[in-house]
Design a protein around this motif. Structure first.
Motif, PDB file in Angstrom:
ATOM      1  N   ARG A  57       0.822  -1.233  -0.045  1.00  0.00           N
ATOM      2  CA  ARG A  57       0.011  -0.048  -0.017  1.00  0.00           C
ATOM      3  C   ARG A  57       0.806   1.469  -0.029  1.00  0.00           C
ATOM      4  NH1 ARG A  57      -3.002  -3.334   3.623  1.00  0.00           N
ATOM      5  NH2 ARG A  57      -4.976  -3.863   2.686  1.00  0.00           N
ATOM      6  N   ARG A  58       1.963   1.268   0.747  1.00  0.00           N
ATOM      7  CA  ARG A  58       2.890   2.304   0.701  1.00  0.00           C
ATOM      8  C   ARG A  58       3.348   2.643  -0.599  1.00  0.00           C
ATOM      9  NH1 ARG A  58       6.788   2.239   5.648  1.00  0.00           N
ATOM     10  NH2 ARG A  58       7.209   4.247   4.951  1.00  0.00           N
ATOM     11  N   ILE A  59       3.835   1.457  -1.185  1.00  0.00           N
ATOM     12  CA  ILE A  59       4.449   1.909  -2.460  1.00  0.00           C
ATOM     13  C   ILE A  59       3.387   2.373  -3.385  1.00  0.00           C
ATOM     14  CG2 ILE A  59       5.079   0.496  -4.761  1.00  0.00           C
ATOM     15  CD1 ILE A  59       6.352  -1.783  -2.690  1.00  0.00           C
ATOM     16  N   MET A  60       1.949   1.878  -3.406  1.00  0.00           N
ATOM     17  CA  MET A  60       1.106   2.133  -4.051  1.00  0.00           C
ATOM     18  C   MET A  60       0.681   3.972  -4.051  1.00  0.00           C
ATOM     19  SD  MET A  60      -1.969  -0.574  -3.954  1.00  0.00           S
ATOM     20  CE  MET A  60      -2.961   0.214  -5.252  1.00  0.00           C
ATOM     21  N   GLU A  61       1.153   4.479  -2.927  1.00  0.00           N
ATOM     22  CA  GLU A  61       0.892   5.520  -2.424  1.00  0.00           C
ATOM     23  C   GLU A  61       1.672   6.752  -3.356  1.00  0.00           C
ATOM     24  OE1 GLU A  61       1.292   6.211   1.283  1.00  0.00           O
ATOM     25  OE2 GLU A  61      -0.203   5.195   2.202  1.00  0.00           O
ATOM     26  N   VAL A  62       2.903   6.188  -3.969  1.00  0.00           N
ATOM     27  CA  VAL A  62       3.818   6.992  -5.010  1.00  0.00           C
ATOM     28  C   VAL A  62       3.873   6.610  -6.410  1.00  0.00           C
ATOM     29  CG1 VAL A  62       5.525   7.085  -2.858  1.00  0.00           C
ATOM     30  CG2 VAL A  62       5.846   5.346  -4.520  1.00  0.00           C
ATOM     31  N   CYS A  63       2.766   5.686  -6.746  1.00  0.00           N
ATOM     32  CA  CYS A  63       2.589   5.393  -8.175  1.00  0.00           C
ATOM     33  C   CYS A  63       1.144   6.188  -8.389  1.00  0.00           C
ATOM     34  CB  CYS A  63       2.399   3.994  -8.163  1.00  0.00           C
ATOM     35  SG  CYS A  63       3.697   2.958  -7.700  1.00  0.00           S
ATOM     36  N   ASP A  64       1.249   6.518  -9.809  1.00  0.00           N
ATOM     37  CA  ASP A  64       0.043   6.718 -10.496  1.00  0.00           C
ATOM     38  C   ASP A  64      -0.303   5.784 -11.540  1.00  0.00           C
ATOM     39  OD1 ASP A  64       1.561   7.473 -12.912  1.00  0.00           O
ATOM     40  OD2 ASP A  64       1.934   9.295 -12.096  1.00  0.00           O
ATOM     41  N   GLU A  65      -1.182   5.858 -12.375  1.00  0.00           N
ATOM     42  CA  GLU A  65      -1.591   5.137 -13.518  1.00  0.00           C
ATOM     43  C   GLU A  65      -0.665   4.826 -14.478  1.00  0.00           C
ATOM     44  OE1 GLU A  65      -3.431   8.123 -12.837  1.00  0.00           O
ATOM     45  OE2 GLU A  65      -4.458   6.883 -11.172  1.00  0.00           O
ATOM     46  N   LYS A  66       0.248   5.603 -14.585  1.00  0.00           N
ATOM     47  CA  LYS A  66       1.201   5.361 -15.846  1.00  0.00           C
ATOM     48  C   LYS A  66       2.693   5.035 -15.055  1.00  0.00           C
ATOM     49  CE  LYS A  66      -0.377   8.999 -18.518  1.00  0.00           C
ATOM     50  NZ  LYS A  66      -0.234  10.389 -19.051  1.00  0.00           N
ATOM     51  N   LEU A  82       7.234  -6.882 -16.183  1.00  0.00           N
ATOM     52  CA  LEU A  82       6.830  -5.441 -16.064  1.00  0.00           C
ATOM     53  C   LEU A  82       5.400  -5.437 -15.950  1.00  0.00           C
ATOM     54  CD1 LEU A  82       9.351  -3.493 -18.468  1.00  0.00           C
ATOM     55  CD2 LEU A  82       9.468  -3.765 -16.050  1.00  0.00           C
ATOM     56  N   THR A  83       4.976  -4.508 -15.102  1.00  0.00           N
ATOM     57  CA  THR A  83       3.466  -4.272 -15.105  1.00  0.00           C
ATOM     58  C   THR A  83       3.192  -2.922 -14.500  1.00  0.00           C
ATOM     59  OG1 THR A  83       1.628  -5.347 -13.965  1.00  0.00           O
ATOM     60  CG2 THR A  83       3.749  -5.232 -12.415  1.00  0.00           C
ATOM     61  N   ASP A  84       2.068  -2.621 -14.188  1.00  0.00           N
ATOM     62  CA  ASP A  84       1.758  -1.353 -13.422  1.00  0.00           C
ATOM     63  C   ASP A  84       1.021  -1.319 -12.062  1.00  0.00           C
ATOM     64  OD1 ASP A  84      -0.991  -2.286 -13.771  1.00  0.00           O
ATOM     65  OD2 ASP A  84      -1.259  -1.208 -15.425  1.00  0.00           O
ATOM     66  N   ARG A  85       0.577  -0.362 -11.550  1.00  0.00           N
ATOM     67  CA  ARG A  85       0.069  -0.256 -10.502  1.00  0.00           C
ATOM     68  C   ARG A  85      -0.752  -1.322  -9.907  1.00  0.00           C
ATOM     69  NH1 ARG A  85      -3.838   2.930  -7.281  1.00  0.00           N
ATOM     70  NH2 ARG A  85      -2.947   3.956  -5.656  1.00  0.00           N
ATOM     71  N   SER A  86      -1.974  -1.567 -10.807  1.00  0.00           N
ATOM     72  CA  SER A  86      -2.742  -2.803 -10.523  1.00  0.00           C
ATOM     73  C   SER A  86      -2.041  -3.907 -10.130  1.00  0.00           C
ATOM     74  CB  SER A  86      -3.611  -3.011 -11.872  1.00  0.00           C
ATOM     75  OG  SER A  86      -2.786  -3.453 -12.723  1.00  0.00           O
ATOM     76  N   ALA A  87      -0.935  -4.234 -10.296  1.00  0.00           N
ATOM     77  CA  ALA A  87      -0.325  -5.434  -9.942  1.00  0.00           C
ATOM     78  C   ALA A  87       0.022  -5.584  -8.211  1.00  0.00           C
ATOM     79  CB  ALA A  87       0.819  -5.885 -10.668  1.00  0.00           C
ATOM     80  N   LEU A  88      -0.019  -4.423  -7.859  1.00  0.00           N
ATOM     81  CA  LEU A  88       0.396  -4.197  -6.436  1.00  0.00           C
ATOM     82  C   LEU A  88      -1.286  -4.418  -5.671  1.00  0.00           C
ATOM     83  CD1 LEU A  88       2.373  -1.003  -6.380  1.00  0.00           C
ATOM     84  CD2 LEU A  88       3.261  -3.332  -6.017  1.00  0.00           C
ATOM     85  N   GLN A  89      -2.248  -4.138  -6.444  1.00  0.00           N
ATOM     86  CA  GLN A  89      -3.326  -4.263  -5.703  1.00  0.00           C
ATOM     87  C   GLN A  89      -3.609  -5.835  -5.829  1.00  0.00           C
ATOM     88  OE1 GLN A  89      -5.540  -2.302  -3.890  1.00  0.00           O
ATOM     89  NE2 GLN A  89      -6.417  -4.121  -3.145  1.00  0.00           N
ATOM     90  N   GLU A  90      -3.416  -6.407  -6.780  1.00  0.00           N
ATOM     91  CA  GLU A  90      -3.438  -7.679  -7.127  1.00  0.00           C
ATOM     92  C   GLU A  90      -2.910  -8.788  -5.910  1.00  0.00           C
ATOM     93  OE1 GLU A  90      -2.695  -9.323 -11.168  1.00  0.00           O
ATOM     94  OE2 GLU A  90      -3.607  -7.533 -11.981  1.00  0.00           O
ATOM     95  N   GLN A  91      -1.497  -8.316  -5.702  1.00  0.00           N
ATOM     96  CA  GLN A  91      -0.843  -9.016  -4.613  1.00  0.00           C
ATOM     97  C   GLN A  91      -1.651  -8.824  -3.195  1.00  0.00           C
ATOM     98  OE1 GLN A  91       2.654 -10.155  -5.349  1.00  0.00           O
ATOM     99  NE2 GLN A  91       1.718 -11.672  -3.535  1.00  0.00           N
ATOM    100  N   ILE A  92      -1.881  -7.731  -2.896  1.00  0.00           N
ATOM    101  CA  ILE A  92      -2.911  -7.441  -1.768  1.00  0.00           C
ATOM    102  C   ILE A  92      -4.290  -8.040  -1.791  1.00  0.00           C
ATOM    103  CG2 ILE A  92      -4.321  -5.669  -0.627  1.00  0.00           C
ATOM    104  CD1 ILE A  92      -2.015  -3.414  -1.721  1.00  0.00           C
TER     105      ILE A  92
END
Length: 139
Positions: A37-46, A56-66
């Motif tokens: 979640r802390r990593i997601m805070e510093v990411c945007d959609e791009k 390689l992926t994007d921010r959505s993969a972080l939510q998938e892991q959660i």
């Protein structure tokens, strides 16, 4: 790397793979989720996300892991409540995780179910749950 809108997650992101929960190093799924979640805070959609494991992926993969950890705790918790043994839980099929790869060092001897060499897919089973069953409260 701010100027490139790129972040490397190291071993916090196992994209499209079952993660290895290193309990001997103090890892917990809830602590892991907090870090994601802390990593997601510093990411945007791009933001380009470089996982420790996977493409390689994007921010959505972080939510998938959660979400993976939430689902894993739900499934294991229910199995514990039903009185299932560790062996029964590990052998349980689960469509929730179908298609995820298993690192070679976590894969049981499953014959043709595991594609060897750098890990393989186990038909939706709960191989990593042995780590949760041994150590973490899931309720």
């Amino acid at each position: 790397i701010a100027g490139l809108n790129l972040i490397h997650t190291g071993d916090l992101l196992f994209y499209r793979r079952h993660p290895f929960i290193d309990r001997s190093a103090g890892a917990t799924t809830k602590g892991w989720q907090n870090s994601l979640r802390r990593i997601m805070e510093v990411c945007d959609e791009k933001t380009i996300v470089v996982p420790g494991h996977g493409p390689l992926t994007d921010r959505s993969a972080l939510q998938e892991q959660i979400d993976y950890f939430d689902k894993l705790r739900e499934i294991v918790g229910k199995a514990r409540d039903e009185g299932r043994t560790k062996e029964e839980v590990v052998a349980m099929p689960s469509d929730a995780f179908r298609g995820l790869r298993v690192p070679a060092d976590l894969a049981p001897d499953r014959g043709s179910d595991v594609r060897r060499g750098g890990g393989g897919e186990v038909g939706g089973g709960l191989v990593p749950t042995v780590q949760l069953l041994n150590s973490e409260r899931v309720s």
